[in-house]
Motif scaffolding. Structure first.
Motif, mmCIF file in Angstrom:
data_model
loop_
_atom_site.group_PDB
_atom_site.id
_atom_site.type_symbol
_atom_site.label_atom_id
_atom_site.label_comp_id
_atom_site.label_asym_id
_atom_site.label_seq_id
_atom_site.Cartn_x
_atom_site.Cartn_y
_atom_site.Cartn_z
ATOM 1 N N HIS A 1 0.863 -1.112 0.013
ATOM 2 C CA HIS A 1 0.063 0.010 -0.101
ATOM 3 C C HIS A 1 0.984 1.324 -0.198
ATOM 4 C CE1 HIS A 1 -3.527 -2.217 0.559
ATOM 5 N NE2 HIS A 1 -3.504 -2.849 1.709
ATOM 6 N N ARG B 1 -11.783 -13.684 6.404
ATOM 7 C CA ARG B 1 -12.276 -12.306 5.768
ATOM 8 C C ARG B 1 -13.621 -12.105 6.032
ATOM 9 N NH1 ARG B 1 -8.297 -8.772 3.730
ATOM 10 N NH2 ARG B 1 -9.960 -8.165 2.303
ATOM 11 N N ASP C 1 -5.183 -11.543 2.380
ATOM 12 C CA ASP C 1 -6.512 -11.675 1.287
ATOM 13 C C ASP C 1 -6.158 -12.760 0.252
ATOM 14 O OD1 ASP C 1 -4.224 -10.809 -0.318
ATOM 15 O OD2 ASP C 1 -5.172 -8.644 -0.512
HETATM 16 MG MG MG Z 1 -5.638 -5.997 2.835
#
Ligand code: MG
Ligand code: RTP
Length: 142
Positions: free
Chosen positions: A54, A87, A120
């Motif tokens: 990120h 998740r 993820d």
């Molecule tokens: Mg993430």
């Protein structure tokens, strides 16, 4: 369905809110086994490295500051379909969009202070698990 491993973190706001046990209860109730765990204070450098994907995002600086603002609880979860199952238990990144009964809907403060992290994908889970644990730290069981 395959038995998978995934990396979970109770983020600084989750530790501060005193919901580690509640989060663990949800993992265990869903059939996920905790096969390794450690509590630590992430340095800024550790938080930057962990969320390196990120680094170009506008929220990166804030995210690093927040993730290194207090202790986190890091665990490896193992079970059938563990990546997706975790998740689903977490809910959407933004708690306003998270389904009722998910961890984030129930406990998150904002899109940033959202209580938990979860890998993820299976490939990212392998990288993230290795970021915190040596193979010898993992305690899988039948
Ligand atoms: Mg993430
Ligand atoms: P995570 O990686 O922590 O499990 O969360 P996620 O997949 O649901 O969300 P991701 O897009 O990977 O974002 C990582 C974390 O960055 C913070 N964030 N802040 N201010 C913002 O708009 C913003 N967006 C994301 C959150 O803490 C998010 O979980």
């Amino acid at each position: 369905m395959a038995v998978e491993r995934t990396l979970s973190i109770v983020k600084p706001d989750g530790v501060q809110k005193n919901v580690i046990g509640e989060v663990y209860r949800r993992f265990e109730q869903a059939g996920l086994k905790i096969i390794a765990a450690r509590m630590l204070n992430l340095s800024q450098a550790q938080a930057e490295g962990f969320y390196a994907v990120h680094k170009e995002r506008p929220f990166f600086k804030d995210l690093v500051k927040y993730m290194s603002s207090g202790p986190v609880m890091v665990q490896v979860l193992e079970g059938e379909n563990a990546v997706l199952k975790n998740r689903e238990l977490m809910g959407a990144t933004d708690p306003k969009k998270a389904d009722k009964g998910t961890i984030r809907a129930d406990f998150a403060t904002s899109i940033e202070e959202n209580v938990v992290h979860g890998s993820d994908s299976v490939d990212n889970a392998k990288i993230e698990i290795a970021y915190f644990f040596a193979t010898a730290d993992l305690c899988p069981r039948a």
